[in-house]
Scaffold this motif. Structure first.
Motif, PDB file in Angstrom:
ATOM      1  N   SER A  61       0.732  -1.259  -0.130  1.00 10.79           N
ATOM      2  CA  SER A  61       0.038   0.000   0.140  1.00 10.79           C
ATOM      3  C   SER A  61       0.870   1.284  -0.146  1.00 10.79           C
ATOM      4  CB  SER A  61      -0.983   0.032   1.134  1.00 10.79           C
ATOM      5  OG  SER A  61      -1.708   1.197   1.248  1.00 10.79           O
ATOM      6  N   ARG A 107       2.269   2.028  -3.398  1.00  9.93           N
ATOM      7  CA  ARG A 107       1.310   2.644  -3.962  1.00  9.93           C
ATOM      8  C   ARG A 107       1.097   4.126  -4.013  1.00  9.93           C
ATOM      9  NH1 ARG A 107      -3.677   3.782  -5.382  1.00  9.93           N
ATOM     10  NH2 ARG A 107      -4.758   3.809  -3.008  1.00  9.93           N
ATOM     11  N   HIS A 133       4.164   1.985  -8.558  1.00  9.63           N
ATOM     12  CA  HIS A 133       3.144   0.995  -8.667  1.00  9.63           C
ATOM     13  C   HIS A 133       3.836  -0.575  -9.195  1.00  9.63           C
ATOM     14  CE1 HIS A 133       0.692   4.330  -8.472  1.00  9.63           C
ATOM     15  NE2 HIS A 133       1.051   4.832  -9.512  1.00  9.63           N
ATOM     16  N   SER A 159       4.934  -1.898  -5.790  1.00  7.43           N
ATOM     17  CA  SER A 159       3.529  -2.178  -5.215  1.00  7.43           C
ATOM     18  C   SER A 159       3.158  -3.421  -5.611  1.00  7.43           C
ATOM     19  CB  SER A 159       2.499  -1.195  -5.322  1.00  7.43           C
ATOM     20  OG  SER A 159       1.386  -1.533  -4.549  1.00  7.43           O
ATOM     21  N   ALA A 187      -3.302  -1.459  -7.214  1.00  9.74           N
ATOM     22  CA  ALA A 187      -2.013  -1.335  -7.780  1.00  9.74           C
ATOM     23  C   ALA A 187      -2.088  -1.666  -9.131  1.00  9.74           C
ATOM     24  CB  ALA A 187      -1.188  -2.175  -6.892  1.00  9.74           C
ATOM     25  N   ASN A 215      -3.611   1.245 -10.813  1.00  8.66           N
ATOM     26  CA  ASN A 215      -2.705   2.353 -11.167  1.00  8.66           C
ATOM     27  C   ASN A 215      -1.630   2.141 -12.136  1.00  8.66           C
ATOM     28  OD1 ASN A 215      -3.074   2.641  -7.660  1.00  8.66           O
ATOM     29  ND2 ASN A 215      -3.727   4.393  -9.163  1.00  8.66           N
TER      30      ASN A 215
END
Length: 165
Positions: free
Chosen positions: A85, A88, A93, A96, A120, A123
């Motif tokens: 988290s 992210r 990303h 993540s 993620a 993103n």
């Protein structure tokens, strides 16, 4: 374990739980200096930083916690979730996703890890896989009678979002 270490760690965790996160952070930083190879202290230190929205400062403590033996399964799960988290939030990303996927290797059916992985994925531009993951989590975990009644259809379409029949 060391009684002094255990008492100091318990006090710091209690401070964090009582909302005195800055004080907890200070005590945890002192503990990390005394016990640099302690995975549990590293994890709790990462958590305190995250709670204070000091995500970049939390990363090395999460990484240390996950790379050092000694975490319980529950804390390892929390460290994967926290680090994934945090990466992210920091816009990292790919890191993540890598972290959350490592967590899912150890905890393959965990809904929280799967949901954070879906965020993620979104993103990272993997929208299809993101929605598929979320639909599968909803189908598997929802207590809503409508969702439960359509669980098989949701799971089917989650695997083939472009199907219309």
């Amino acid at each position: 374990m060391n009684d002094d270490r255990d008492a100091a760690l318990a006090r710091a965790v209690r401070l964090r739980e009582q909302g005195e996160t800055e004080r907890a952070r200070g005590e945890l930083l002192a503990l990390t200096d005394r016990y640099p190879e302690d995975a549990e202290i590293a994890y709790q230190t990462a958590w305190a930083h995250d709670k204070l929205e000091l995500e970049a400062e939390a990363v090395p403590y999460y990484e240390r916690a996950l790379s050092t033996p000694g975490l319980t399964a529950e804390d390892r799960h929390g460290a994967f979730l926290g680090l994934g988290s945090t990466y992210r939030v920091l816009g990292r990303h790919e890191r993540s996703l890598e972290t959350l996927r490592r967590g899912l290797e150890e905890f393959p059916d965990d809904p929280a890890l799967r949901v954070f992985a879906a965020m993620a994925l979104y993103n990272a531009g993997e929208h299809h896989e993101s929605v598929t993951t979320l639909l599968k989590v909803v189908a598997a975990t929802s207590g809503d009678p409508g969702v439960h009644g359509h669980r098989r259809a949701i799971e089917h379409y989650a695997d083939d979002l472009d199907a219309f029949h």
